[in-house]
Design a protein around this motif. Structure first.
Motif, short mmCIF file in Angstrom:
data_model
loop_
_atom_site.label_atom_id
_atom_site.label_comp_id
_atom_site.label_asym_id
_atom_site.label_seq_id
_atom_site.Cartn_x
_atom_site.Cartn_y
_atom_site.Cartn_z
N CYS A 208 44.68 39.58 43.02
CA CYS A 208 44.71 39.46 41.56
C CYS A 208 45.51 38.23 41.12
N LEU A 209 46.64 38.01 41.72
CA LEU A 209 47.48 36.87 41.34
C LEU A 209 46.81 35.55 41.67
N LEU A 210 46.20 35.46 42.84
CA LEU A 210 45.49 34.23 43.22
C LEU A 210 44.27 33.99 42.33
N ARG A 211 43.57 35.05 41.97
CA ARG A 211 42.40 34.89 41.12
C ARG A 211 42.79 34.34 39.75
N GLU A 212 43.86 34.84 39.19
CA GLU A 212 44.30 34.35 37.88
C GLU A 212 44.71 32.87 37.94
N CYS A 213 45.22 32.45 39.08
CA CYS A 213 45.71 31.06 39.19
C CYS A 213 44.63 30.08 39.61
N PHE A 214 43.68 30.51 40.43
CA PHE A 214 42.79 29.55 41.09
C PHE A 214 41.30 29.76 40.86
N CYS A 215 40.88 30.73 40.05
CA CYS A 215 39.44 31.01 39.95
C CYS A 215 38.67 29.83 39.37
N SER A 216 39.21 29.16 38.36
CA SER A 216 38.50 28.02 37.77
C SER A 216 38.52 26.82 38.71
N ILE A 217 39.61 26.65 39.45
CA ILE A 217 39.69 25.56 40.42
C ILE A 217 38.67 25.76 41.52
N LEU A 218 38.51 26.99 41.97
CA LEU A 218 37.55 27.28 43.03
C LEU A 218 36.12 26.99 42.58
N ALA A 219 35.82 27.29 41.32
CA ALA A 219 34.46 27.02 40.81
C ALA A 219 34.13 25.54 40.89
N GLY A 220 35.08 24.69 40.47
CA GLY A 220 34.85 23.25 40.55
C GLY A 220 34.81 22.75 41.98
N LEU A 221 35.63 23.34 42.83
CA LEU A 221 35.66 22.92 44.23
C LEU A 221 34.35 23.25 44.94
N GLU A 222 33.82 24.43 44.68
CA GLU A 222 32.55 24.81 45.32
C GLU A 222 31.41 23.92 44.82
N ARG A 223 31.48 23.53 43.56
CA ARG A 223 30.44 22.67 43.00
C ARG A 223 30.44 21.30 43.67
N ARG A 224 31.59 20.65 43.75
CA ARG A 224 31.61 19.30 44.31
C ARG A 224 31.51 19.30 45.84
N GLY A 225 31.86 20.41 46.47
CA GLY A 225 31.73 20.50 47.92
C GLY A 225 30.50 21.28 48.34
N PHE A 226 29.53 21.41 47.45
CA PHE A 226 28.32 22.21 47.69
C PHE A 226 27.65 21.84 49.01
#
Length: 305
Positions: A208-226
């Motif tokens: 839960c704590l990691l999701r609140e901190c990094f969920c938006s960062i992960l979305a951008g990371l997966e997009r550019r590292g597709f």
């Protein structure tokens, strides 16, 4: 499902209590033995109480959700058994008190152990988050990645080159230093999130704590590292499987998993370099060789006889 169970058991309990009250008069006759109705009332009331407490504990302490159904079942059995013993076998009251005390003490100890472990896990997770904010290496790699790929994605050719640089198609490639640093930075951050994913999987980190901190960062990371993820999984299907799992858990879906079969439809934005720039990079060494090979040679002009 739990809300339905609470509502149904409460309805049965209230209906049974009303019927039981209606047949308490001496002149009233119940069609079956009244003790069966009493047992039904106790069962319904016990079910309602146990499921309600289960809902409260799960919401208050989510980490108990894994084993709480087992303990709830034990509490239900102990409570209903207590009714049967007190009504029909009162000679076992001493044993019953020991059983009830042991069950509730054990459950209290279990909940305390779960919450203590959860607090330690959150503290460890918070330390990791703060360490990423102060880590020079992490910040450098993140800046290198976002410098070129903040709003763009790594092309498939560069991703394939990063995973398999010895392929014949890349014998003339020459990647500029800033692009190479950006790709390496993206791989570094992907590996960091893979580490977080495995830590969550084995319950060493707080999801839960990691999701609140990094969920938006992960979305951008997966997009550019597709394409990096897809090419890496062609070599090893286990590569970045944690990143994909986190993307589904945190953001509802993984664009890698959704668009793996048709990468051209993936909403990952423009590529950098573009098609023309990529062509120059793929054939940079060949162009350099051609230029060197076509330079005119010095002609020696013979002097007069």
């Amino acid at each position: 499902m739990t809300k339905f169970t609470i509502g149904a058991s409460l309805a049965v309990f209230l209906l049974g209590a009303i019927i039981r009250a209606a047949f308490t008069t001496p002149t009233a006759t119940f069609p079956i033995d009244i003790q069966y109705l009493d047992a039904l009332i106790v069962m319904a009331g016990t079910t309602c109480a146990v499921v309600t407490i289960y809902e409260f504990i799960v919401r208050k302490y989510p980490d108990t959700a894994e084993m709480l159904p087992l303990f709830s079942g034990i509490i239900w059995v102990v409570t209903f058994s207590s009714y049967l013993i007190l009504r029909y076998q009162d000679t076992y009251q001493t044993s019953l008190s020991i059983l009830v005390t042991g069950v509730f003490v054990g459950m209290g100890w279990w909940i305390q152990a779960i919450t203590t472990a959860a607090n330690a896990r959150r503290t460890h997770t918070l330390n990791i988050i703060m360490a990423s904010r102060t880590s020079t290496e992490y910040q450098t790699q993140t800046r290198d990645s976002s410098k070129l790929y903040r709003s763009s994605a790594i092309p498939q050719d560069l991703a394939e080159w990063r995973v398999n640089p010895n392929k014949d198609d890349f014998k003339y490639i020459q990647v500029p230093e800033d692009i190479n640093d950006a790709i390496n930075g993206t791989v570094y951050v992907l590996n960091y999130f893979e580490f977080l994913a495995q830590g969550i999987k084995f319950r060493d980190l707080d999801d839960c704590l990691l999701r609140e901190c990094f969920c938006s960062i992960l979305a951008g990371l997966e997009r550019r590292g597709f394409h990096l993820i897809i090419e890496a999984q062609k070599v090893d299907p286990r590569a970045f499987e944690g990143v994909i799992r986190l993307a589904k858990d945190w953001n509802g879906e993984s664009i890698v998993e959704k668009h793996r079969g048709n990468p051209s439809s993936a909403p990952i934005g423009p590529f950098y370099p573009d098609k023309d720039g990529m062509e120059k990079i793929l054939n940079a060494k060949k162009h350099a060789q051609d230029q060197n090979g076509t330079q005119p040679e010095l002609q020696v002009v013979p002097g007069p006889n």
